[in-house]
Scaffold this motif. Structure first.
Motif, short mmCIF file in Angstrom:
data_model
loop_
_atom_site.label_atom_id
_atom_site.label_comp_id
_atom_site.label_asym_id
_atom_site.label_seq_id
_atom_site.Cartn_x
_atom_site.Cartn_y
_atom_site.Cartn_z
N THR A 1 81.43 63.24 23.36
CA THR A 1 80.07 63.77 23.47
C THR A 1 80.07 65.22 22.98
OG1 THR A 1 79.59 62.36 25.37
CG2 THR A 1 78.17 64.28 25.03
N PRO A 2 79.37 65.51 21.90
CA PRO A 2 79.33 66.90 21.42
C PRO A 2 78.35 67.74 22.25
CG PRO A 2 78.09 65.48 19.94
CD PRO A 2 78.66 64.60 20.98
N THR B 1 77.81 58.56 19.56
CA THR B 1 78.77 58.41 20.66
C THR B 1 78.57 57.08 21.37
OG1 THR B 1 78.81 60.81 21.02
CG2 THR B 1 79.58 59.43 22.81
N ALA B 2 77.31 56.74 21.61
CA ALA B 2 76.99 55.50 22.32
C ALA B 2 77.50 54.29 21.55
CB ALA B 2 75.49 55.39 22.55
N THR C 1 88.07 67.81 25.21
CA THR C 1 89.08 67.40 24.22
C THR C 1 89.12 68.31 22.99
OG1 THR C 1 87.48 65.84 23.26
CG2 THR C 1 88.99 64.98 24.92
N ALA C 2 88.07 69.10 22.77
CA ALA C 2 88.08 69.97 21.59
C ALA C 2 87.17 71.18 21.82
CB ALA C 2 87.61 69.21 20.35
N LEU C 3 87.63 72.34 21.34
CA LEU C 3 86.85 73.59 21.36
C LEU C 3 86.72 74.06 19.92
CD1 LEU C 3 88.40 75.56 24.36
CD2 LEU C 3 85.97 75.09 24.04
N LEU C 4 85.49 74.19 19.45
CA LEU C 4 85.26 74.54 18.05
C LEU C 4 84.31 75.73 17.97
CD1 LEU C 4 84.74 70.85 16.90
CD2 LEU C 4 86.78 72.23 16.50
N ALA D 1 79.92 67.78 14.86
CA ALA D 1 79.39 67.05 16.01
C ALA D 1 79.30 65.55 15.72
CB ALA D 1 78.01 67.60 16.39
N ALA D 2 78.88 65.22 14.50
CA ALA D 2 78.79 63.81 14.12
C ALA D 2 80.17 63.17 14.09
CB ALA D 2 78.10 63.68 12.77
N ARG D 3 81.16 63.92 13.62
CA ARG D 3 82.52 63.38 13.56
C ARG D 3 83.06 63.12 14.96
NH1 ARG D 3 87.96 64.53 13.42
NH2 ARG D 3 87.63 66.62 14.28
N GLN D 4 82.84 64.06 15.87
CA GLN D 4 83.30 63.88 17.25
C GLN D 4 82.59 62.69 17.91
OE1 GLN D 4 85.74 65.38 18.83
NE2 GLN D 4 86.23 66.83 17.18
#
Length: 466
Positions: free
Chosen positions: A120-121, A172-173, A23-26, A111-114
């Motif tokens: 899942t980062p 995420t969990a 869903t995202a590439l950073l 990563a925390a925001r995702q």
């Protein structure tokens, strides 16, 4: 299944569809999205993990040409370490970076925001002589199955503790758990594959019977450890082999149905046992003659066989009601069954009891009516003979034979060829039997005790035409 008090659900493939997508590439500054994805997809070619498949699929959709994969090692619960075009690449979670001496750095905040969004980062980094250098971050999301939230609500309505077990990071969990209604305190995150069975054991140590639901290879030890292992039909063969139940459709609502149906089945078994025991406890004394001294009521072999057949029919028909079992759509109906359903259950059992006792009452009533209109004849015993030794009756007429034992030892009297023609007495006692013979002829009555008939205890019953 009816003893289960806690259900542990694996996240990926059980609560979610098990088909994650990128869903995202950073990428970091100076590194393109294509280069980041190409590097990650080349390394993940050797992995069978669902997240790896999502990365490789995304690269193929963008028609990227993958590099050359050299050494490859999967690090359970962390990620992979591989050689791509001669460079050592780390792809996985933050723990993987730390174990190799690296840090997430500025990528940690993203990563925390995702993770808070339920994704899942996945970190991508290069490992070289200068240490670990993060190149970027991938965000991979696995959509929740449409029926998961409803199924979990119904499991909780059954009074079960519902837990979620995952190797994903805690953020995420908790995001996924919040969407399906699992309390934060019942989320077990960042659990390594080898520790899943230990998590199940910890719940069992609290005295809970635990059901584990999973689909992956790394779920197999936990499925085997659980009191009830349930594998999703779309999962791995190893998971299905280690489980007790396999849900062919992979629908999480099947877990609810299995547990609810198990409880209803045990409830039906208990109803059947109660009915069978109550039936026998009431009728065995009647068959043994408990009511005879007061009412003269007995239970002939024919009636006893009929009563047992009725008992069997009632048990079977009550069990066949399970074929109509349907799980309520509303979770509130599971926790608090509607009055109509409770009345239907009680009414069916009451109907069975009413039919059974109605039939028995009718039989006894008919027997009493027959006795009341029967003609009475008397036979007595003194020493080893019947008095009178000859009786004359009319065919088709009901008679009640009153037998008095004036001897000092027990005797009985039996009419040959009449199934109900038997009465026995102790010294000084009296008994009676009711009989009707339709065919004219000559019959015998005698004492069945050893040697008594030979000693003269027999007589003649003459049945004349009406």
């Amino acid at each position: 299944a009816h003893k289960v008090r806690a259900v542990v659900l694996d996240k990926t493939g059980t609560i979610t569809r098990g088909k994650p997508s990128l869903t995202a590439l950073l990428p970091r500054a100076g590194f393109s999205e294509s280069d980041l994805l190409r590097l990650a997809a080349t390394a993940e070619q050797g992995s069978e993990h669902p997240l790896a498949e999502a990365i490789v699929s995304a690269a193929r959709e963008r028609n990227l040409t993958l590099g050359t994969l050299g050494d490859f090692a999967a690090v359970a619960g962390h990620g992979v370490r591989a050689t791509v075009d001669g460079r050592t690449v780390l792809i996985g979670n933050e723990r993987l970076l730390r174990e190799h001496g690296g840090e997430a750095g500025p990528l940690a905040e993203e990563a925390a925001r995702q993770a808070r969004l339920g994704a899942t980062p996945v970190y991508v980094a290069l490992e070289g002589e200068g240490g670990v250098e993060p190149l970027g971050l991938l965000a991979i999301s696995d959509t929740i199955k449409p029926d998961s939230a409803a199924a979990i609500e119904k499991l909780q309505a059954l009074g079960l503790e519902v837990w979620m077990l995952t190797g994903d990071n805690a953020a995420t969990a908790h995001a996924v758990a919040g969407q399906v209604g699992i309390p934060a305190e019942r989320v077990l995150a960042e659990v390594l594959p080898g520790d899943k069975a230990a998590a199940v054991r910890s719940l069992q140590a609290r005295g809970l019977a635990v059901a584990m639901v999973g689909d992956g290879i790394n779920d197999a030890p936990a499925l085997a450890q659980a009191d009830l292992g349930i594998a999703m039909g779309a999962g791995s063969d190893i998971a299905m082999e280690a489980s007790d139940i396999t849900l062919v459709g992979g629908d999480l609502r099947g877990v609810v149905t299995a547990i609810a149906l198990s409880r209803r089945t045990v409830q039906t078994i208990r109803q059947n046992l109660f009915w069978a025991f109550a039936y026998n406890v009431l009728l065995i004394p009647v068959a043994a003659g408990v009511l005879y001294p007061w009412t003269g009521a007995t239970l002939s072999p024919e009636l006893a066989a009929g009563a047992m057949a009725l008992s069997s029919v009632s048990v079977v028909t009550n069990s066949l009601r399970l074929r109509k079992f349907r799980l309520p759509e509303d979770a509130r109906e599971i926790a608090h069954p509607p009055l109509r359903r409770r009345l239907a259950d009680a009414g069916y059992l009451a109907l069975l009891a009413g039919i059974g006792f109605g039939i028995m009452g009718g039989v006894f009533g008919y027997s009493w009516w027959q006795d009341a209109r029967a003609e009475e004849i008397a036979v007595s015993t003194s020493v080893l003979e019947f008095n009178p030794a000859t009786l004359t009756v009319t065919a088709g007429t009901t008679y009640r034979l009153v037998y008095t034992n004036n001897a000092s030892i027990p005797h009985d009297i039996v009419i040959d060829g009449v199934s109900a023609g038997h009465a026995d007495t102790n010294p000084g006692g009296r008994a009676s039997l009711t009989f009707k013979i339709s065919e004219p002829g000559v019959y015998r009555y005698y004492c069945t005790l050893p040697g008594h008939e030979e000693a003269g205890m027999h007589g003649t019953l003459i049945v004349e035409e009406s």
